[in-house]
Design a protein around this motif. Sequence first.
Motif, short mmCIF file in Angstrom:
data_model
loop_
_atom_site.label_atom_id
_atom_site.label_comp_id
_atom_site.label_asym_id
_atom_site.label_seq_id
_atom_site.Cartn_x
_atom_site.Cartn_y
_atom_site.Cartn_z
N PHE A 125 0.83 -1.21 0.00
CA PHE A 125 0.00 0.00 0.00
C PHE A 125 0.86 1.26 0.00
CE2 PHE A 125 -2.58 -3.18 2.45
CZ PHE A 125 -3.44 -3.49 1.42
N GLY A 126 1.96 1.20 -0.77
CA GLY A 126 2.84 2.35 -0.89
C GLY A 126 3.90 2.46 0.18
N PHE A 127 3.85 1.59 1.18
CA PHE A 127 4.83 1.62 2.28
C PHE A 127 5.94 0.62 2.02
CE2 PHE A 127 6.45 0.43 6.47
CZ PHE A 127 6.71 1.67 7.01
N ASN A 128 7.18 1.07 2.12
CA ASN A 128 8.34 0.21 1.83
C ASN A 128 8.55 -0.79 2.98
OD1 ASN A 128 10.91 -0.88 1.31
ND2 ASN A 128 11.53 0.94 0.20
N LEU A 129 8.53 -2.08 2.63
CA LEU A 129 8.75 -3.11 3.64
C LEU A 129 10.22 -3.37 3.92
CD1 LEU A 129 6.09 -5.83 2.69
CD2 LEU A 129 5.96 -4.13 4.50
N GLY A 130 11.09 -2.95 2.97
CA GLY A 130 12.51 -3.22 3.14
C GLY A 130 12.80 -4.71 3.09
N ASN A 131 13.89 -5.12 3.69
CA ASN A 131 14.20 -6.56 3.77
C ASN A 131 14.67 -6.94 5.18
OD1 ASN A 131 16.65 -5.31 3.77
ND2 ASN A 131 17.45 -6.34 1.94
N GLY A 132 14.06 -6.27 6.17
CA GLY A 132 14.40 -6.55 7.56
C GLY A 132 13.20 -7.06 8.34
N GLY A 133 12.98 -6.46 9.49
CA GLY A 133 11.94 -6.94 10.39
C GLY A 133 10.53 -6.84 9.82
N LEU A 134 10.23 -5.77 9.09
CA LEU A 134 8.89 -5.62 8.53
C LEU A 134 8.59 -6.70 7.49
CD1 LEU A 134 8.60 -1.73 8.12
CD2 LEU A 134 7.43 -3.19 9.78
N PHE A 135 9.60 -7.00 6.69
CA PHE A 135 9.41 -8.05 5.69
C PHE A 135 9.21 -9.40 6.38
CE2 PHE A 135 10.34 -11.01 2.31
CZ PHE A 135 9.79 -10.40 1.19
N LEU A 136 9.94 -9.64 7.45
CA LEU A 136 9.78 -10.88 8.22
C LEU A 136 8.35 -10.98 8.75
CD1 LEU A 136 10.62 -13.41 9.77
CD2 LEU A 136 11.58 -11.91 11.54
N VAL A 137 7.83 -9.90 9.29
CA VAL A 137 6.45 -9.91 9.82
C VAL A 137 5.46 -10.24 8.70
CG1 VAL A 137 4.62 -8.47 10.80
CG2 VAL A 137 6.94 -8.32 11.71
N PHE A 138 5.67 -9.64 7.53
CA PHE A 138 4.77 -9.93 6.40
C PHE A 138 4.84 -11.41 6.03
CE2 PHE A 138 3.70 -10.26 1.90
CZ PHE A 138 2.48 -9.60 1.86
#
Length: 288
Positions: A125-138
């Motif tokens: 939704f336009g928010f950058n997940l990166g490749n760290g903790g946020l991507f892990l949560v996803f």
Amino acid sequence: MIAYIVNLLTLIAIFAILSSSMNVLLGYGGIFSAAHAVFMGLGAYAAAQIALSFTPDILIGCLVAAVLSALLSVCLALPALRVRGEYFVAASLGLQMLATTVFSEAKSLTGGIGGLTGIPQATLFGFNLGNGGLFLVFCLVVLAGVMAVIVLLMRGSFGRSLMALRDNESAAEALGKNVALLKTLATVAGCAMAGVAGALFAFYMQFVNGESFTLDQSILIVAMLIIGGTGTLSGPLVGAVALLLLPAALSFIPGLPPEHIGAVQQMIYGFLMMVLMMFRPGGLMGRA
């Protein structure tokens, strides 16, 4: 150290999705495929092309990956699903060999041997997940969703019919079950999930090439499932944890050259599978 742990957990989540998708085929349907990495690869390349050419939105990438993997499973697996046992294994092995060649030679689509590079980081939704903790949560959310879908499928009439087919195909057919349809639907569901895992893999690595989707990868996915426990909800997760923690542990052994880790890893995989088949054929989480 935290970044290393996050990386390891992310890969475990992705491969747990892959192992769970294989569980739909082998664990619940008794369908042994030697080409599961093909559908992971198709999903990865599809998501990569979408991200490079249109949008890095991870939901769109995962949706396209799932649809294309499902379509390929229907187009190529439907004729083979009318045969039994070793004939289907041989057909899936042929698909794996064909796909390996296509992945390395179709340069306009896959980048050839060099693969696709520069895949942008995933957005939601336009928010950058990166490749760290946020991507892990996803990835963990997707894993939970996949497991929930499997529970819903297996607790319904479809799941009961599929498991009846697994236990005795002739008896299931005699009771009026449409064997070809059940096998096809199970394959479509499992391969669509594998495509989603491939999309997550592509967004996370930001690089895709055919070396990640070979027969060795298909065997690794099967090994995770067998070691963890086929036909169980937790088995694929336990198998992914066990087999991805192993190379991490081997890297800390003093005196073991890095170039030998892969060979030692394969030997341990084989040994574990032999031991389990003799003493616990249901896997770590299955029935003894």
